[in-house]
Design a protein around this motif. Sequence first.
Motif, PDB file in Angstrom:
ATOM      1  N   ARG A 120    -104.332  93.062  49.909  1.00  0.00           N
ATOM      2  CA  ARG A 120    -104.693  91.481  50.061  1.00  0.00           C
ATOM      3  C   ARG A 120    -103.985  90.732  49.040  1.00  0.00           C
ATOM      4  O   ARG A 120    -103.263  89.953  49.223  1.00  0.00           O
ATOM      5  CB  ARG A 120    -106.181  91.195  50.057  1.00  0.00           C
ATOM      6  N   GLY A 121    -104.290  91.386  47.808  1.00  0.00           N
ATOM      7  CA  GLY A 121    -103.662  90.639  46.618  1.00  0.00           C
ATOM      8  C   GLY A 121    -102.226  90.770  46.500  1.00  0.00           C
ATOM      9  O   GLY A 121    -101.515  89.800  46.154  1.00  0.00           O
ATOM     10  N   ALA A 122    -101.719  92.083  46.691  1.00  0.00           N
ATOM     11  CA  ALA A 122    -100.141  92.208  46.658  1.00  0.00           C
ATOM     12  C   ALA A 122     -99.321  91.383  47.511  1.00  0.00           C
ATOM     13  O   ALA A 122     -98.435  90.554  47.477  1.00  0.00           O
ATOM     14  CB  ALA A 122     -99.671  93.705  46.750  1.00  0.00           C
ATOM     15  N   THR A 123    -100.218  91.203  48.814  1.00  0.00           N
ATOM     16  CA  THR A 123     -99.490  90.347  49.874  1.00  0.00           C
ATOM     17  C   THR A 123     -99.504  88.892  49.527  1.00  0.00           C
ATOM     18  O   THR A 123     -98.398  88.158  49.565  1.00  0.00           O
ATOM     19  CB  THR A 123    -100.198  90.616  51.394  1.00  0.00           C
ATOM     20  N   TYR A 124    -100.461  88.448  48.942  1.00  0.00           N
ATOM     21  CA  TYR A 124    -100.642  87.201  48.389  1.00  0.00           C
ATOM     22  C   TYR A 124     -99.567  86.687  47.372  1.00  0.00           C
ATOM     23  O   TYR A 124     -98.799  85.757  47.583  1.00  0.00           O
ATOM     24  CB  TYR A 124    -102.003  86.618  47.992  1.00  0.00           C
ATOM     25  N   LEU A 125     -99.507  87.631  46.439  1.00  0.00           N
ATOM     26  CA  LEU A 125     -98.440  87.526  45.284  1.00  0.00           C
ATOM     27  C   LEU A 125     -96.826  87.550  45.952  1.00  0.00           C
ATOM     28  O   LEU A 125     -96.181  86.933  45.377  1.00  0.00           O
ATOM     29  CB  LEU A 125     -98.755  88.548  44.307  1.00  0.00           C
ATOM     30  N   ARG A 126     -96.701  88.543  46.882  1.00  0.00           N
ATOM     31  CA  ARG A 126     -95.224  88.406  47.353  1.00  0.00           C
ATOM     32  C   ARG A 126     -94.971  87.306  48.238  1.00  0.00           C
ATOM     33  O   ARG A 126     -93.913  86.844  47.947  1.00  0.00           O
ATOM     34  CB  ARG A 126     -95.248  89.863  48.126  1.00  0.00           C
ATOM     35  N   ASP A 127     -95.881  86.784  48.850  1.00  0.00           N
ATOM     36  CA  ASP A 127     -95.790  85.643  49.638  1.00  0.00           C
ATOM     37  C   ASP A 127     -95.257  84.522  48.536  1.00  0.00           C
ATOM     38  O   ASP A 127     -94.727  83.697  49.043  1.00  0.00           O
ATOM     39  CB  ASP A 127     -96.893  85.170  50.749  1.00  0.00           C
ATOM     40  N   ARG A 128     -96.093  84.402  47.749  1.00  0.00           N
ATOM     41  CA  ARG A 128     -96.119  83.370  46.805  1.00  0.00           C
ATOM     42  C   ARG A 128     -94.879  83.214  45.913  1.00  0.00           C
ATOM     43  O   ARG A 128     -94.108  82.395  45.873  1.00  0.00           O
ATOM     44  CB  ARG A 128     -97.296  83.617  45.732  1.00  0.00           C
TER      45      ARG A 128
END
Lengths: 316, 316
Positions: free
Chosen positions: B262-270
């Motif tokens: 979840r964290g990696a996905t959030y950061l990549r989207d951002r």
Amino acid sequence: MTTFSFFGGKGGVGKTTVSSAFGLNCARAGLETLVVSTDPAHSTSDVFDQQFGDEPTPVSGYDNLHAMEIDPEEVVDEHLSDLRRQLGQQLSPAMVNEVSMQLEMAHQTPGAYEAALFDRFVEVMRTAEEYDRVVFDTSPTGGTLRLLALPEYLQQWIERLLHKREKSIEYYERAAIGEQQARKMMEGDPIIARLQERKETFEFAGETLRDDARFTFVLNPDDLSIRETRRALADIQEADLSVAGLVVNRLTPEPDPDEQGRGATYLRDRVETEQERLAEIRETLDPPVVAEIETRVREVKGSLLEDVAEEIELDP
Amino acid sequence: MTTFSFFGGKGGVGKTTVSSAFGLNCARAGLETLVVSTDPAHSTSDVFDQQFGDEPTPVSGYDNLHAMEIDPEEVVDEHLSDLRRQLGQQLSPAMVNEVSMQLEMAHQTPGAYEAALFDRFVEVMRTAEEYDRVVFDTSPTGGTLRLLALPEYLQQWIERLLHKREKSIEYYERAAIGEQQARKMMEGDPIIARLQERKETFEFAGETLRDDARFTFVLNPDDLSIRETRRALADIQEADLSVAGLVVNRLTPEPDPDEQGRGATYLRDRVETEQERLAEIRETLDPPVVAEIETRVREVKGSLLEDVAEEIELDP
């Protein structure tokens, strides 16, 4: 009765998002609601993906919800035209030209913008009886806050000006005993009428802000935001206004519990720091934290706004 | 020669961090540097972990680096005392009391703060010849920007006031032909002297801002920040001032390439969203992007500041 909800906080903390989401909640609770923005960047139009102007317009897709955006530049220009028109009635054409030039220059100075905005604020408050809730998206730090504290000071000032004008007319009348023309001056004096009108405006604004307004501050979980909110709270209290609650916006999401790597470490460190700040907010600031909102990857608009609205449990 | 570097941008984008880091770089390049903050929240003291006041103080741990914080409330109070003292020299004691009360009220109105701050700004610029670089941490959006555009307008205004005062003294002198006392009025007139002094202040400020000042805007990679910067750039250009560059602050770090969750996905989207905003900044805003700074978990101070300073490749 109309209740006025002011959302304050420094720029960039997400005031527009929070006040729009709050307005949405009010409308959904069946209250006729008007959202008023004074943000020169016009974020309300972005949030609802619809262009708003200086007059209340229904927000498409929602019942009971209206929005308007006060254009500061336009307000200053209108203020100037109004003053000119009034002068035209009171002065000779030659004087009007001279005073008009001075006025134009005066409108470029600091304070002119705030004064014009204040008048527009009060006008909106005065004509809002058809709404149950009027939500102001504005910044009670700095300029706007001084505006809110203004009615009391200006009232005193106007009273002195009024007193002086009455005295000087009285002397004039005494000096002109027997002349009917001069004796009637006080009644029809346009300056006294204008001052009286201003006095009533300030009385109305002061009363409404004290009795029918609620203030909510939006802040982010960082030192700077906490410090500025502390200052703003002190100022608001000094102006005898009370703050109903704090909304902490832009909380970083946690990674999955088993997630490893640079990203997860960064997010955990951040969440930890923000939790410390949140504890500080709860312990050292008076008003209660009434909502905590997680940060979004993209700007909050459309369905994202409805998401955020659900996270706000503010009593509408 | 002293160069004045103004760092602008809306609240919360990280102006204090960027201007402090820039000041640090200037000092390290061997330039005598003064960092001036007008932030009422006093962030400069936080960044350098040292208390600063209204006078330049050496920053411990660094050569050639001084800092000061202008306290807006204090400036307004001093301004008021100065005016009172001047009035005492020009008016009768009875008049001083009356005018003094009016002045006190005037100092609560919008504009008073900006006027006082402007005077203090100019004073700092006037007495800064011992420094090679003076770095102003201030916000050219809203209030401060209007201040910077002010000299030109005020100069015209003062010139008209001066002209009127001279005319009225001239008439008075003509009416008093033969009386030696009256004929000497113009020379010693305190109001003309004061207006003349103000006129010179505005001339100096206008010239210095046009010739010896550089403006840099700090912004974050989000829509709101871009929009506000676009507006501020238009205003700055209207005031005939030029912007040297843009600093994009608070870029989200990327997760490890193989990181999942979840964290990696959030950061990549951002990161992806921010890269779109960065492209928009480069394509649609005139001034070049002169630095990109990654966000930090904690507030930037101490050794973190030195880290950030290395990321800024601004020509000192």
